[in-house]
Every structure is written in C-alpha cells, then in structure tokens.
Design an enzyme around this catalytic site. Sequence first.
Site, mmCIF file in Angstrom:
data_model
loop_
_atom_site.group_PDB
_atom_site.id
_atom_site.type_symbol
_atom_site.label_atom_id
_atom_site.label_comp_id
_atom_site.label_asym_id
_atom_site.label_seq_id
_atom_site.Cartn_x
_atom_site.Cartn_y
_atom_site.Cartn_z
ATOM 1 N N ASN A 60 -10.125 -1.098 -0.191
ATOM 2 C CA ASN A 60 -8.682 -0.865 -0.215
ATOM 3 C C ASN A 60 -8.084 -1.597 -1.422
ATOM 4 O OD1 ASN A 60 -5.920 -0.852 0.197
ATOM 5 N ND2 ASN A 60 -6.037 -1.418 2.362
ATOM 6 N N CYS A 63 0.810 -1.230 0.000
ATOM 7 C CA CYS A 63 0.000 0.000 0.000
ATOM 8 C C CYS A 63 0.842 1.279 0.000
ATOM 9 C CB CYS A 63 -0.927 0.000 1.207
ATOM 10 S SG CYS A 63 -1.972 -1.456 1.277
ATOM 11 N N HIS A 66 -3.889 7.156 1.666
ATOM 12 C CA HIS A 66 -4.177 5.785 1.225
ATOM 13 C C HIS A 66 -5.552 5.391 1.761
ATOM 14 C CE1 HIS A 66 -4.054 1.556 0.637
ATOM 15 N NE2 HIS A 66 -3.843 1.273 1.914
HETATM 16 N N1 COA Z 1 -18.478 -8.364 10.253
HETATM 17 C C1 COA Z 1 -18.962 -8.448 11.492
HETATM 18 N N2 COA Z 1 -18.171 -8.566 12.573
HETATM 19 C C2 COA Z 1 -16.842 -8.586 12.379
HETATM 20 C C3 COA Z 1 -16.283 -8.500 11.101
HETATM 21 C C4 COA Z 1 -17.157 -8.375 10.012
HETATM 22 N N3 COA Z 1 -16.721 -8.285 8.744
HETATM 23 N N4 COA Z 1 -14.933 -8.552 11.223
HETATM 24 C C5 COA Z 1 -14.661 -8.650 12.526
HETATM 25 N N5 COA Z 1 -15.815 -8.684 13.246
HETATM 26 C C6 COA Z 1 -15.985 -8.783 14.668
HETATM 27 C C7 COA Z 1 -14.797 -9.369 15.373
HETATM 28 O O1 COA Z 1 -14.850 -10.780 15.314
HETATM 29 C C8 COA Z 1 -14.962 -8.846 16.778
HETATM 30 O O2 COA Z 1 -15.931 -9.636 17.444
HETATM 31 P P1 COA Z 1 -15.774 -10.010 18.998
HETATM 32 O O3 COA Z 1 -15.804 -8.677 19.715
HETATM 33 O O4 COA Z 1 -16.959 -10.863 19.247
HETATM 34 O O5 COA Z 1 -14.460 -10.681 19.111
HETATM 35 C C9 COA Z 1 -15.611 -7.473 16.572
HETATM 36 O O6 COA Z 1 -16.111 -7.476 15.222
HETATM 37 C C10 COA Z 1 -14.671 -6.306 16.747
HETATM 38 O O7 COA Z 1 -13.488 -6.563 16.092
HETATM 39 P P2 COA Z 1 -12.311 -5.517 16.182
HETATM 40 O O8 COA Z 1 -11.098 -6.130 15.569
HETATM 41 O O9 COA Z 1 -12.224 -4.982 17.539
HETATM 42 O O10 COA Z 1 -12.872 -4.344 15.233
HETATM 43 P P3 COA Z 1 -12.184 -2.990 14.897
HETATM 44 O O11 COA Z 1 -13.021 -1.881 15.389
HETATM 45 O O12 COA Z 1 -10.732 -2.970 15.226
HETATM 46 O O13 COA Z 1 -12.290 -2.982 13.320
HETATM 47 C C11 COA Z 1 -10.991 -3.412 11.363
HETATM 48 C C12 COA Z 1 -11.662 -4.003 12.587
HETATM 49 C C13 COA Z 1 -10.269 -4.510 10.611
HETATM 50 C C14 COA Z 1 -12.028 -2.784 10.463
HETATM 51 C C15 COA Z 1 -9.990 -2.320 11.817
HETATM 52 O O14 COA Z 1 -9.174 -2.811 12.853
HETATM 53 C C16 COA Z 1 -9.130 -1.826 10.701
HETATM 54 O O15 COA Z 1 -9.596 -1.268 9.726
HETATM 55 N N6 COA Z 1 -7.802 -1.998 10.808
HETATM 56 C C17 COA Z 1 -6.890 -1.580 9.752
HETATM 57 C C18 COA Z 1 -6.954 -2.564 8.620
HETATM 58 C C19 COA Z 1 -6.293 -2.045 7.398
HETATM 59 O O16 COA Z 1 -6.516 -0.925 7.027
HETATM 60 N N7 COA Z 1 -5.484 -2.872 6.760
HETATM 61 C C20 COA Z 1 -4.798 -2.515 5.564
HETATM 62 C C21 COA Z 1 -3.792 -1.454 5.828
HETATM 63 S S1 COA Z 1 -2.885 -1.054 4.413
#
Ligand code: COA
Length: 316
Positions: free
Chosen positions: A273, A113, A243
């Site tokens: 993304n 990225c 990004h």
């Molecule tokens: N649908 C529903 N629930 C989901 C899910 C989905 N697609 N994906 C994860 N969950 C659940 C998890 O299992 C977790 O459940 P639990 O509380 O029962 O364990 C809950 O949602 C919360 O997960 P969490 O990881 O705390 O969510 P978050 O607020 O951190 O959001 C992301 C998750 C991935 C969206 C976020 O962390 C993010 O965007 N991170 C950066 C990722 C990124 O940009 N990567 C590329 C960079 S170049």
Amino acid sequence: MNAYIRAIGVCRPKDVLTNADLEKIVDTNDEWITTRTGIKERRIVKDPNIMSSDLATAAAQEALEKAGLKPEDVDGIILGTIVADKVMPATACIVQKKLGCKNAWAYDITAACSFVPIALNNAALMIRSGQAKNILIIGTEIMSRIIDWKDRNTCVLFGDGAGAMLISETDDPDRGYINTYLKSDGTTDHILYVNQPNHENPYIQMDGQAVFKMAVKEMTTSVRKTLEMANLTVDDVDVLCPHQANLRIMEATADRLKIPREKVLMNLHKYGNTSSATIPIALYEAEQEGKLKPGQLVSMVAIGSGMVWGASLVRW
Ligand code: COA
C-alpha cells in the site's frame, strides 16, 4: 472544455523488501502475509537524503515528457502525501521548485489514501471552469519512515512510491472526466492515524478489522454513487481501479459490485500500500500492459484515514 488524464509517470524506488526479508525483522511469514493481504514485496527508499518531493519530481518529469510539455506549461500542482518533506512549505511547492514550474500554483491535500478522487475532482473542475489547462496531481509517499518496524500488524502492509497524473483540457466528447463522489466520517478518526513526529509513538496506528469492513462497504457505495449520478450501471464499467490496500478488500468490493475480477486492476503484490500513489501506479502499469484504451469507462475508488472515501469516473 472537459479534463482528461493525459499522461502518467511513476517513481518505483529500486530497493525491494520481500516477505522473506520481513520474516527476519518481525514474527511473520510469507504465507500469512500472502493469504491475509496479497502482498509479496514492496519498494523501499533506503537513502535518508531522498525525500517525498524527489519521488514526486521524478514521476512528474516522466508524465510531462510523455505529454511533450515543458515545466512552464504547468498551471498547477496538487500533491498528496502523509510523509511531507517539511511541516511547511507544502511539498507541492518544493516539487514546483525542483521541476521548474515557474508559472504554476502549488498546494498539498492531506487526504492520505483517498487523494486521487479528491485531487482529480479539484483539477477537473478547475480545468472545466477555464482556470487552468494543465494540472499535475501527484501522490508521493515514503511510508517506510512512518512505520514501526517492530509492529507486525502494520509493517507488512505498506511500501514507498509515487505517481503523477497530468490532467489537461480536451474538447473530445468521447473521453474525459465524468464525476466524483466524496464522503468522510471524522468520528472514525481513531481507526487509522499517525501522531505528530514529536509524539512518543509517531508511527501508523490501525484497527485493521475496522478499516477492512469500512473499506469494503464505502468503496462499494462510492462506485455505485458515481454510476447513479451518470445514469450508468456496473455493467458499463470497463476497468475498476481500487486503492491497493489489501487483495481481500479489492476482491470483496468487486464481488459486491458484481464486477468480474478481470476488470479489476491489481498490482498490490509488487508494491504493498503506497497510499496516495497506488492508483496512479496501477493505472500506469495497466496502460503499459494494454489494459486501458481510449473511450473505456474507468472507475477509481479509494478510502483512507479520516476516514475519507470516494470514487471518480472517467472515459479513458
Ligand atoms: N504475521 C503473522 N501474524 C500476524 C501478523 C503478521 N504480519 N499481523 C497480525 N498477525 C496476527 C494477529 O496478531 C492475530 O493473532 P491472534 O489471533 O493470535 O491474536 C492474527 O494474526 C489475526 O489477526 P487479525 O487482525 O484478525 O487478521 P485479519 O484477518 O483482520 O488481517 C489485516 C489483518 C491488517 C491484514 C486486515 O485487517 C487488513 O488488511 N485491514 C485493512 C488494513 C488496511 O488496508 N489499512 C490501510 C487502509 S488505507
């Protein structure tokens, strides 16, 4: 001589995968995806015969057409992809063949990225040094091929697409490339990675929260560093092009920088993304919508696997 972004072309695959479509594949829902990421839909390449080089070629052809250049006028191709057509040769060389850029050199950068600031820095410095006049930098990804469609933590986040930026020389003192700040931290190689294709798990692996925190911190730092190097301040920034990974990451970064939301380019809701392609596609659409004008100060900032991060400043 300086370098400037002369023309941008894109390839946005026609098939759309909405959050409602994903609800039928994994245990997720539109409300979760929208509130946690800001993504509503993404484009997907369905035909297995279409490769990353095909998307890249289409995007590059549009950029060349817009600039009125022939393939023979291109001196170099720098391509970023994490879904290379082959292990070797570089996808850039396959694109060179498809475009017919017979006078060019071509190579790939493995930067996921963070491709744009790295490639722009490469291209701009080559042009400033007189080594080249026209360089294509192309981000191209078919992310749908390296996603585990059973993993709801990752499959909702990514999309397919390509963007090509033609970087050319200019003697206009009021526009062009200013600088780049780059940094990496290999000790964080475990928070976002993809194993080799023959590995038992060849799909994207991610510690979402670790990536999130690092993204906000380091993208903020990167923008500040480029401004400091140029004796400018955040108030001088006309357009911030982050990004496009997560709406909340972009908003938190803009808020920390105190850059108002109306200056921040966001089209993530339509594409998810697309890794190396997000910044070119966002700039392309912003230009079409009249949001980018010559002379404006534009900051581009990215972070990705490595982790690697950086920002570039240009006068549009
Ligand atoms: N649908 C529903 N629930 C989901 C899910 C989905 N697609 N994906 C994860 N969950 C659940 C998890 O299992 C977790 O459940 P639990 O509380 O029962 O364990 C809950 O949602 C919360 O997960 P969490 O990881 O705390 O969510 P978050 O607020 O951190 O959001 C992301 C998750 C991935 C969206 C976020 O962390 C993010 O965007 N991170 C950066 C990722 C990124 O940009 N990567 C590329 C960079 S170049």
